[in-house]
Design a protein around this motif. Sequence first.
Motif: not given
Length: 63
Positions: A22-23, A28-31
Amino acid sequence: MKNALRYVQIVLWSFLGVRTRADHAIDLQRARPVPLLLVAISLAALFVVGLVSLAGLAVRSLS
């Protein structure tokens, strides 16, 4: 600067493989992919250079 350190942290956690799924997905969504890839390649190159240097020192000390 804070973003750069975040990218380094993401890559180092990935190298060690100790993040939860999950982390990892949140990171990966933010970077952005390109800076993440550049940081990963740079850290991998530093790791290889460090290992080669360490091996060189070990060989030199045995001679």
